[in-house]
Design a protein around this motif. Structure first.
Motif, PDB file in Angstrom:
ATOM      1  N   GLY A 121     -11.549   0.338   3.639  1.00 45.17           N
ATOM      2  CA  GLY A 121     -11.586   1.419   4.641  1.00 45.17           C
ATOM      3  C   GLY A 121     -11.370   2.697   4.010  1.00 45.17           C
ATOM      4  O   GLY A 121     -11.358   3.102   2.891  1.00 45.17           O
ATOM      5  N   ASP A 122     -10.592   3.764   4.806  1.00 41.42           N
ATOM      6  CA  ASP A 122     -10.550   4.975   4.505  1.00 41.42           C
ATOM      7  C   ASP A 122      -9.412   5.145   3.462  1.00 41.42           C
ATOM      8  O   ASP A 122      -9.570   6.112   2.731  1.00 41.42           O
ATOM      9  CB  ASP A 122     -10.227   5.863   5.821  1.00 41.42           C
ATOM     10  N   LEU A 123      -8.430   4.146   3.469  1.00 42.66           N
ATOM     11  CA  LEU A 123      -7.390   4.289   2.698  1.00 42.66           C
ATOM     12  C   LEU A 123      -7.761   4.012   1.036  1.00 42.66           C
ATOM     13  O   LEU A 123      -7.545   4.854   0.004  1.00 42.66           O
ATOM     14  CB  LEU A 123      -6.041   3.158   2.813  1.00 42.66           C
ATOM     15  N   GLU A 124      -8.771   3.084   1.109  1.00 39.81           N
ATOM     16  CA  GLU A 124      -9.258   2.617  -0.251  1.00 39.81           C
ATOM     17  C   GLU A 124     -10.241   3.962  -0.735  1.00 39.81           C
ATOM     18  O   GLU A 124      -9.905   4.431  -2.039  1.00 39.81           O
ATOM     19  CB  GLU A 124     -10.239   1.394  -0.237  1.00 39.81           C
ATOM     20  N   ASN A 125     -10.989   4.348  -0.034  1.00 39.68           N
ATOM     21  CA  ASN A 125     -11.886   5.551  -0.302  1.00 39.68           C
ATOM     22  C   ASN A 125     -10.935   6.536  -0.843  1.00 39.68           C
ATOM     23  O   ASN A 125     -11.313   7.220  -2.012  1.00 39.68           O
ATOM     24  CB  ASN A 125     -12.665   5.845   1.026  1.00 39.68           C
ATOM     25  N   LEU A 126     -10.013   7.201  -0.113  1.00 39.84           N
ATOM     26  CA  LEU A 126      -9.272   8.324  -0.476  1.00 39.84           C
ATOM     27  C   LEU A 126      -8.437   8.141  -1.834  1.00 39.84           C
ATOM     28  O   LEU A 126      -8.468   9.040  -2.791  1.00 39.84           O
ATOM     29  CB  LEU A 126      -7.998   8.600   0.671  1.00 39.84           C
ATOM     30  N   LEU A 127      -7.770   6.961  -1.955  1.00 45.58           N
ATOM     31  CA  LEU A 127      -7.110   6.394  -3.223  1.00 45.58           C
ATOM     32  C   LEU A 127      -7.965   6.517  -4.576  1.00 45.58           C
ATOM     33  O   LEU A 127      -7.713   7.163  -5.749  1.00 45.58           O
ATOM     34  CB  LEU A 127      -6.257   5.327  -3.263  1.00 45.58           C
ATOM     35  N   LEU A 128      -9.385   5.919  -4.271  1.00 44.90           N
ATOM     36  CA  LEU A 128     -10.429   6.039  -5.312  1.00 44.90           C
ATOM     37  C   LEU A 128     -10.754   7.242  -5.736  1.00 44.90           C
ATOM     38  O   LEU A 128     -11.028   7.745  -6.878  1.00 44.90           O
ATOM     39  CB  LEU A 128     -11.362   5.165  -5.040  1.00 44.90           C
ATOM     40  N   ALA A 175       0.816  -1.202  -0.035  1.00 40.85           N
ATOM     41  CA  ALA A 175      -0.036  -0.043   0.029  1.00 40.85           C
ATOM     42  C   ALA A 175       0.848   1.409   0.023  1.00 40.85           C
ATOM     43  O   ALA A 175       0.426   2.485  -0.644  1.00 40.85           O
ATOM     44  CB  ALA A 175      -0.782   0.047   1.111  1.00 40.85           C
ATOM     45  N   GLY A 176       2.140   1.145   0.516  1.00 40.46           N
ATOM     46  CA  GLY A 176       2.943   2.396   0.580  1.00 40.46           C
ATOM     47  C   GLY A 176       3.344   2.795  -0.734  1.00 40.46           C
ATOM     48  O   GLY A 176       3.425   4.055  -0.898  1.00 40.46           O
ATOM     49  N   THR A 177       3.742   1.795  -1.574  1.00 45.31           N
ATOM     50  CA  THR A 177       3.937   2.173  -2.970  1.00 45.31           C
ATOM     51  C   THR A 177       2.848   3.094  -3.658  1.00 45.31           C
ATOM     52  O   THR A 177       2.840   3.629  -4.376  1.00 45.31           O
ATOM     53  CB  THR A 177       4.738   1.153  -3.856  1.00 45.31           C
ATOM     54  N   LEU A 178       1.648   2.376  -3.605  1.00 43.37           N
ATOM     55  CA  LEU A 178       0.443   2.943  -4.113  1.00 43.37           C
ATOM     56  C   LEU A 178       0.106   4.554  -3.768  1.00 43.37           C
ATOM     57  O   LEU A 178       0.160   5.326  -4.379  1.00 43.37           O
ATOM     58  CB  LEU A 178      -0.790   2.092  -3.754  1.00 43.37           C
ATOM     59  N   VAL A 179       0.430   4.765  -2.316  1.00 45.93           N
ATOM     60  CA  VAL A 179       0.117   6.062  -1.891  1.00 45.93           C
ATOM     61  C   VAL A 179       0.998   6.790  -2.331  1.00 45.93           C
ATOM     62  O   VAL A 179       0.856   8.117  -2.697  1.00 45.93           O
ATOM     63  CB  VAL A 179       0.352   5.807   0.098  1.00 45.93           C
ATOM     64  N   ASN A 180       2.404   6.579  -2.226  1.00 49.54           N
ATOM     65  CA  ASN A 180       3.500   7.424  -2.829  1.00 49.54           C
ATOM     66  C   ASN A 180       3.346   7.795  -4.216  1.00 49.54           C
ATOM     67  O   ASN A 180       3.523   9.078  -4.523  1.00 49.54           O
ATOM     68  CB  ASN A 180       4.827   6.771  -2.594  1.00 49.54           C
ATOM     69  N   LEU A 181       2.895   6.839  -5.117  1.00 50.09           N
ATOM     70  CA  LEU A 181       2.705   7.046  -6.225  1.00 50.09           C
ATOM     71  C   LEU A 181       1.723   7.900  -6.755  1.00 50.09           C
ATOM     72  O   LEU A 181       1.626   9.118  -7.590  1.00 50.09           O
ATOM     73  CB  LEU A 181       2.885   5.635  -7.369  1.00 50.09           C
ATOM     74  N   LEU A 182       0.409   7.629  -6.392  1.00 49.25           N
ATOM     75  CA  LEU A 182      -0.901   8.466  -6.636  1.00 49.25           C
ATOM     76  C   LEU A 182      -0.976   9.892  -5.862  1.00 49.25           C
ATOM     77  O   LEU A 182      -1.402  10.764  -6.706  1.00 49.25           O
ATOM     78  CB  LEU A 182      -1.875   7.691  -6.133  1.00 49.25           C
ATOM     79  N   THR A 183      -0.351   9.991  -4.950  1.00 45.80           N
ATOM     80  CA  THR A 183      -0.008  11.305  -4.333  1.00 45.80           C
ATOM     81  C   THR A 183       0.882  12.115  -4.782  1.00 45.80           C
ATOM     82  O   THR A 183       1.185  13.520  -4.704  1.00 45.80           O
ATOM     83  CB  THR A 183      -0.055  11.273  -2.850  1.00 45.80           C
ATOM     84  N   ASN A 184       1.706  11.601  -5.671  1.00 46.47           N
ATOM     85  CA  ASN A 184       2.914  12.131  -6.482  1.00 46.47           C
ATOM     86  C   ASN A 184       2.723  12.548  -7.849  1.00 46.47           C
ATOM     87  O   ASN A 184       3.605  13.062  -8.613  1.00 46.47           O
ATOM     88  CB  ASN A 184       4.420  11.770  -6.196  1.00 46.47           C
ATOM     89  N   ARG A 185       1.408  12.213  -8.300  1.00 42.06           N
ATOM     90  CA  ARG A 185       0.998  12.711  -9.523  1.00 42.06           C
ATOM     91  C   ARG A 185      -0.305  13.440  -9.527  1.00 42.06           C
ATOM     92  O   ARG A 185      -1.143  13.403  -8.717  1.00 42.06           O
ATOM     93  CB  ARG A 185       0.920  11.390 -10.433  1.00 42.06           C
ATOM     94  N   ASN A 186      -0.530  14.375 -10.450  1.00 40.42           N
ATOM     95  CA  ASN A 186      -1.480  15.508 -10.549  1.00 40.42           C
ATOM     96  C   ASN A 186      -2.875  14.345 -10.872  1.00 40.42           C
ATOM     97  O   ASN A 186      -2.543  13.365 -11.561  1.00 40.42           O
ATOM     98  CB  ASN A 186      -1.395  16.694 -11.050  1.00 40.42           C
ATOM     99  N   ASN A 187      -3.859  14.927 -10.956  1.00 41.16           N
ATOM    100  CA  ASN A 187      -4.995  14.457 -11.465  1.00 41.16           C
ATOM    101  C   ASN A 187      -5.110  13.897 -13.014  1.00 41.16           C
ATOM    102  O   ASN A 187      -5.370  12.861 -13.303  1.00 41.16           O
ATOM    103  CB  ASN A 187      -6.596  15.085 -11.069  1.00 41.16           C
ATOM    104  N   GLY A 230      -1.134   4.961  10.085  1.00 46.85           N
ATOM    105  CA  GLY A 230      -1.092   3.969   8.836  1.00 46.85           C
ATOM    106  C   GLY A 230      -0.648   4.706   7.458  1.00 46.85           C
ATOM    107  O   GLY A 230      -0.442   5.896   7.380  1.00 46.85           O
ATOM    108  N   GLU A 231      -1.254   3.913   6.528  1.00 52.65           N
ATOM    109  CA  GLU A 231      -0.999   4.371   5.043  1.00 52.65           C
ATOM    110  C   GLU A 231      -1.961   5.493   4.768  1.00 52.65           C
ATOM    111  O   GLU A 231      -1.812   6.173   3.956  1.00 52.65           O
ATOM    112  CB  GLU A 231      -1.320   3.334   4.107  1.00 52.65           C
ATOM    113  N   HIS A 232      -3.109   5.484   5.578  1.00 50.51           N
ATOM    114  CA  HIS A 232      -4.158   6.461   5.195  1.00 50.51           C
ATOM    115  C   HIS A 232      -3.615   7.873   5.833  1.00 50.51           C
ATOM    116  O   HIS A 232      -3.661   8.760   5.007  1.00 50.51           O
ATOM    117  CB  HIS A 232      -5.622   6.295   6.033  1.00 50.51           C
TER     118      HIS A 232
END
Length: 315
Positions: free
Chosen positions: A83-90, A43-55, A301-303
């Motif tokens: 949970g909350d992490l899934e919602n935020l990344l989606l 999950a950490g890599t998913l978070v790092n990648l998606l929050t470092n790219r614009n929409n 956590g990752e959230h």
């Protein structure tokens, strides 16, 4: 190879958002990294990648991922996360107008309507953005947004939200508007009509001058006028609208300070590429604590890491 529509990032110069286009953007490589992270439950890599790219870049990644795997990225994230992490990344993967349309739908769903969230979105979006949100709502939910707003609200508040959805920018004379609003308060019962008409059909700069002139003419703070003249949802709606005309970042900082997960997601995702730096500064002034450190205290956590990635840095 860098896609043509990323050949220049000049449009981002001076942005007040926290998320900007990733300069060395490789959507094919990003898609491969996401697939490896999903396979490895990283999950950490998913978070790092998606929050470092614009929409816009996330949209390209989703298309590239589909080409590479023949799978829908949203569906894969739903399967891998919760949970909350899934919602935020989606939410980060949604187009901005679709995200606002979803927030409006959520505010009207179920028992009771979240009137303040309706006001927050309608008051902080431009006429052009509201047209896009209107179209997205129709496309996604197969329903007419204006009809839904009318059905979920009533009275003067219903008239206010519908007028905001059709927001205009009619030329007007400041003093004439001041006189109209002052006259509307002069009587046993305040008249809502001029407030709806004027506050939803003028530019922000014009309205700032009108509201300042009204306070000077009546020798009273706007909040006192609204408390005395109106009540219920309409009073709340006018208060939100006035705050968003005068200082939207302060209003949004107040909303964020509740640390309610749905509000934190809604405001941070939808303002991450527009004015989240201003909201951060207002949050620090309002609460005495930075948004970054407050997020650290309230989430885990990752959230937490995803929210910090959107927030970007300590103030």
């Amino acid at each position: 190879m860098k896609p043509l529509h990323y050949s220049s990032d000049d449009m981002w110069w001076g942005t007040l958002g926290t998320i900007r286009p990733f300069s060395n953007f490789r959507p094919d490589q990003d898609a491969m990294e996401i697939q490896a992270a999903l396979d490895g439950k990283d999950a950490g890599t998913l978070v790092n990648l998606l929050t470092n790219r614009n929409n816009a870049q996330r949209q390209v990644i989703a298309v590239e991922y589909k080409k590479m795997t023949n799978k829908d990225l949203n569906a894969c994230l739903k399967k891998a996360l919760s949970g909350d992490l899934e919602n935020l990344l989606l939410q980060l993967l949604m187009l901005p107008e679709h995200f606002d349309a979803q927030r409006l739908q959520d505010a009207m769903a179920g028992l009771g309507t979240d009137e303040e969230t309706l006001m927050e979105i309608l008051s902080t979006r431009s006429k052009e953005q509201l047209q896009q949100i209107n179209n997205a709502f129709q496309q996604w939910f197969k329903k007419d947004l204006e009809k839904e707003l009318r059905g979920e609200t009533s009275g003067d508040f219903a008239k206010l939200v519908v007028a905001l959805l059709k927001k205009g920018d009619s030329p007007a004379v400041v003093q004439r508007d001041v006189e109209a609003l002052a006259a509307s308060l002069d009587g046993k019962k305040a008249n809502a009509v001029p407030w709806i008409e004027i506050l939803t059909s003028r530019s922000s700069a014009h309205l700032e001058n009108v509201l300042m002139g009204l306070e000077l003419q009546l020798g009273q703070a706007l909040e006192q006028m609204l408390d005395k003249g109106f009540s219920g949802d309409f009073q709340m709606g006018l208060k939100v609208l006035v705050q968003c005309i005068q200082n939207p970042e302060v209003y949004l900082a107040k909303r964020l300070s509740t640390m309610k997960t749905s509000l934190v997601h809604g405001i941070m995702v939808s303002h991450s590429e527009e004015d989240l730096l201003c909201i951060r500064a207002a949050f620090l002034k309002l609460t005495g604590n930075s948004l970054y450190s407050t997020l650290q205290k309230h989430f885990k956590g990752e959230h937490q890491q995803a929210l910090l990635g959107i927030c970007r840095s300590e103030d």
